[in-house]
Design a protein around this motif. Structure first.
Motif, PDB file in Angstrom:
ATOM      1  N   HIS A  41      16.859  -6.361 146.011  1.00 37.83           N
ATOM      2  CA  HIS A  41      17.460  -7.281 145.045  1.00 37.83           C
ATOM      3  C   HIS A  41      17.937  -8.575 145.705  1.00 37.83           C
ATOM      4  N   GLU A  42      18.623  -8.471 146.816  1.00 36.78           N
ATOM      5  CA  GLU A  42      19.280  -9.627 147.425  1.00 36.78           C
ATOM      6  C   GLU A  42      18.463 -10.339 148.507  1.00 36.78           C
ATOM      7  N   HIS A  43      17.670  -9.600 149.290  1.00 37.39           N
ATOM      8  CA  HIS A  43      17.113 -10.171 150.514  1.00 37.39           C
ATOM      9  C   HIS A  43      15.599 -10.146 150.638  1.00 37.39           C
ATOM     10  N   ALA A  44      14.895  -9.520 149.705  1.00 38.29           N
ATOM     11  CA  ALA A  44      13.431  -9.476 149.805  1.00 38.29           C
ATOM     12  C   ALA A  44      12.878 -10.903 149.901  1.00 38.29           C
ATOM     13  N   PRO A  45      11.890 -11.126 150.784  1.00 37.84           N
ATOM     14  CA  PRO A  45      11.318 -12.466 150.933  1.00 37.84           C
ATOM     15  C   PRO A  45      10.270 -12.777 149.863  1.00 37.84           C
ATOM     16  N   TYR A  46      10.097 -11.871 148.940  1.00 37.39           N
ATOM     17  CA  TYR A  46       9.157 -12.054 147.837  1.00 37.39           C
ATOM     18  C   TYR A  46       9.904 -11.944 146.511  1.00 37.39           C
ATOM     19  N   SER A  47       9.305 -12.517 145.482  1.00 39.67           N
ATOM     20  CA  SER A  47       9.890 -12.443 144.149  1.00 39.67           C
ATOM     21  C   SER A  47       9.540 -11.107 143.512  1.00 39.67           C
ATOM     22  N   LEU A  48      10.497 -10.580 142.796  1.00 39.11           N
ATOM     23  CA  LEU A  48      10.360  -9.319 142.086  1.00 39.11           C
ATOM     24  C   LEU A  48      10.989  -9.546 140.714  1.00 39.11           C
ATOM     25  N   LEU A  49      10.208  -9.386 139.659  1.00 36.45           N
ATOM     26  CA  LEU A  49      10.695  -9.674 138.320  1.00 36.45           C
ATOM     27  C   LEU A  49      10.019  -8.755 137.312  1.00 36.45           C
ATOM     28  N   ALA A  50      10.627  -8.644 136.126  1.00 36.79           N
ATOM     29  CA  ALA A  50      10.071  -7.760 135.102  1.00 36.79           C
ATOM     30  C   ALA A  50      10.424  -8.253 133.717  1.00 36.79           C
ATOM     31  N   HIS A  51       9.491  -7.996 132.792  1.00 34.93           N
ATOM     32  CA  HIS A  51       9.758  -8.274 131.380  1.00 34.93           C
ATOM     33  C   HIS A  51       9.566  -6.988 130.583  1.00 34.93           C
ATOM     34  N   GLU A 126      -0.640 -13.743 146.537  1.00 30.22           N
ATOM     35  CA  GLU A 126      -0.783 -12.284 146.680  1.00 30.22           C
ATOM     36  C   GLU A 126       0.082 -11.513 145.683  1.00 30.22           C
ATOM     37  N   GLY A 127       0.006 -11.927 144.438  1.00 31.64           N
ATOM     38  CA  GLY A 127       0.781 -11.266 143.396  1.00 31.64           C
ATOM     39  C   GLY A 127       0.237  -9.901 143.043  1.00 31.64           C
ATOM     40  N   LYS A 128       1.140  -9.048 142.667  1.00 28.98           N
ATOM     41  CA  LYS A 128       0.816  -7.732 142.130  1.00 28.98           C
ATOM     42  C   LYS A 128       1.574  -7.624 140.810  1.00 28.98           C
ATOM     43  N   VAL A 129       0.908  -7.142 139.790  1.00 31.08           N
ATOM     44  CA  VAL A 129       1.534  -6.944 138.494  1.00 31.08           C
ATOM     45  C   VAL A 129       1.216  -5.516 138.075  1.00 31.08           C
ATOM     46  N   TRP A 130       2.237  -4.798 137.610  1.00 37.20           N
ATOM     47  CA  TRP A 130       2.021  -3.399 137.243  1.00 37.20           C
ATOM     48  C   TRP A 130       2.814  -3.028 136.001  1.00 37.20           C
ATOM     49  N   THR A 131       2.328  -1.982 135.355  1.00 37.30           N
ATOM     50  CA  THR A 131       2.976  -1.451 134.167  1.00 37.30           C
ATOM     51  C   THR A 131       4.181  -0.626 134.588  1.00 37.30           C
ATOM     52  N   LEU A 132       5.273  -0.856 133.926  1.00 37.45           N
ATOM     53  CA  LEU A 132       6.489  -0.083 134.193  1.00 37.45           C
ATOM     54  C   LEU A 132       6.476   1.183 133.351  1.00 37.45           C
ATOM     55  N   ILE A 133       6.556   2.289 134.034  1.00 36.24           N
ATOM     56  CA  ILE A 133       6.620   3.597 133.382  1.00 36.24           C
ATOM     57  C   ILE A 133       7.886   4.261 133.891  1.00 36.24           C
ATOM     58  N   ASP A 134       8.736   4.722 132.982  1.00 36.82           N
ATOM     59  CA  ASP A 134       9.973   5.368 133.421  1.00 36.82           C
ATOM     60  C   ASP A 134       9.732   6.842 133.734  1.00 36.82           C
ATOM     61  N   GLN A 135      10.781   7.556 134.114  1.00 40.09           N
ATOM     62  CA  GLN A 135      10.667   8.957 134.528  1.00 40.09           C
ATOM     63  C   GLN A 135      10.184   9.885 133.420  1.00 40.09           C
ATOM     64  N   HIS A 136      10.231   9.423 132.165  1.00 39.18           N
ATOM     65  CA  HIS A 136       9.773  10.221 131.025  1.00 39.18           C
ATOM     66  C   HIS A 136       8.363   9.819 130.587  1.00 39.18           C
ATOM     67  N   GLY A 137       7.733   8.905 131.336  1.00 40.48           N
ATOM     68  CA  GLY A 137       6.399   8.441 131.002  1.00 40.48           C
ATOM     69  C   GLY A 137       6.367   7.359 129.941  1.00 40.48           C
ATOM     70  N   GLU A 138       7.546   6.825 129.610  1.00 37.33           N
ATOM     71  CA  GLU A 138       7.637   5.776 128.589  1.00 37.33           C
ATOM     72  C   GLU A 138       7.280   4.415 129.191  1.00 37.33           C
ATOM     73  N   HIS A 139       6.505   3.641 128.431  1.00 39.91           N
ATOM     74  CA  HIS A 139       6.156   2.285 128.843  1.00 39.91           C
ATOM     75  C   HIS A 139       7.376   1.386 128.651  1.00 39.91           C
ATOM     76  N   ALA A 144       6.276  -7.729 138.309  1.00 38.78           N
ATOM     77  CA  ALA A 144       5.446  -8.513 139.217  1.00 38.78           C
ATOM     78  C   ALA A 144       6.160  -8.707 140.546  1.00 38.78           C
ATOM     79  N   LEU A 145       5.364  -8.807 141.562  1.00 41.44           N
ATOM     80  CA  LEU A 145       5.803  -9.136 142.911  1.00 41.44           C
ATOM     81  C   LEU A 145       4.899 -10.277 143.348  1.00 41.44           C
TER      82      LEU A 145
END
Length: 157
Positions: A41-51, A126-139, A144-145
Motif C-alpha cells: 500500500h505505502e511503498h510499492a514502486p508500482y501502481s496498484l488500483l482497483a475498480h 508492463e501492466g497487468k489487469v485481473w479479475t477480482l474474485i473474493d474468497q467466496h468466488g464472487e466477482h 491493475a498493476l
C-alpha cells in the motif's frame, strides 16, 4: 479508508492475483502478513488500483504510487469512474483491454497512455489487469498493476 480497510483491499487484490498467476503481488520476500500489506500500500514502486462492478466502474482502491502517478488526493481518486484514468482518445483501447480481462481473467504486458488530474498524459509500462474474485468466488471488480517508469520495471527495493 482506514488502514484496516486498505489492507483488506490489498489482500483481496493479492489473493486474486495469486489465483490467476500462482504468485503474490511483487514484494520483498522478507515481508509477510500485515507488514507486506503495508509495503504494498505505502511503498510499492508500482501502481496498484482497483475498480468495482458498477455499470460505470468506480475506483475503490489506490496505493500511494497510484496517487502520485495520477496526481490525485485519495479522497478525489476513490469513487471516481475508472474510465477517467485514460484520455477520451485512449478509452476505447482501455475498454478493449478490460473486456479481454473479463473473458480471460487476466491480461499481461500492457503499456499505454493514461492521464493525470491536470490532463497531462503519462505512459504506463508492463501492466497487468485481473479479475477480482473474493474468497467466496464472487466477482468484485478488476485490479491493475503498472510500472510508472520503464527503467524500474520489476525492481523491488
Amino acid at each position: 479508508m482506514s488502514p484496516i480497510n486498505e489492507y483488506a483491499a490489498v489482500q483481496l487484490l493479492d489473493e486474486a492475483f495469486r489465483h490467476w498467476t500462482g504468485q503474490g503481488l511483487p514484494a520483498p520476500e522478507s515481508l509477510t502478513g500485515t507488514e507486506r500489506l503495508h509495503w504494498l500500500h505505502e511503498h510499492a514502486p508500482y501502481s496498484l488500483l482497483a475498480h468495482g462492478t458498477e455499470d460505470d466502474p468506480r475506483f475503490f482502491y489506490a496505493n500511494e504510487q497510484t496517487l502520485a502517478s495520477f496526481k490525485y488526493d485519495r479522497s478525489q481518486f476513490l469513487g471516481m469512474p475508472s474510465r477517467f484514468s485514460a484520455s477520451p482518445l485512449d478509452r476505447a483501447m482501455r475498454q478493449t483491454l478490460l473486456e479481454q480481462v473479463t473473458v480471460n481473467g487476466i491480461a499481461h504486458g500492457y503499456s499505454g497512455w493514461r492521464v493525470d488530474r491536470d490532463g497531462n498524459a503519462f505512459m504506463i509500462y508492463e501492466g497487468k489487469v485481473w479479475t477480482l474474485i473474493d474468497q467466496h468466488g464472487e466477482h468484485r471488480g478488476q485490479a491493475a498493476l503498472f510500472w510508472p517508469d520503464s527503467s524500474r520495471v520489476g525492481v523491488i527495493d
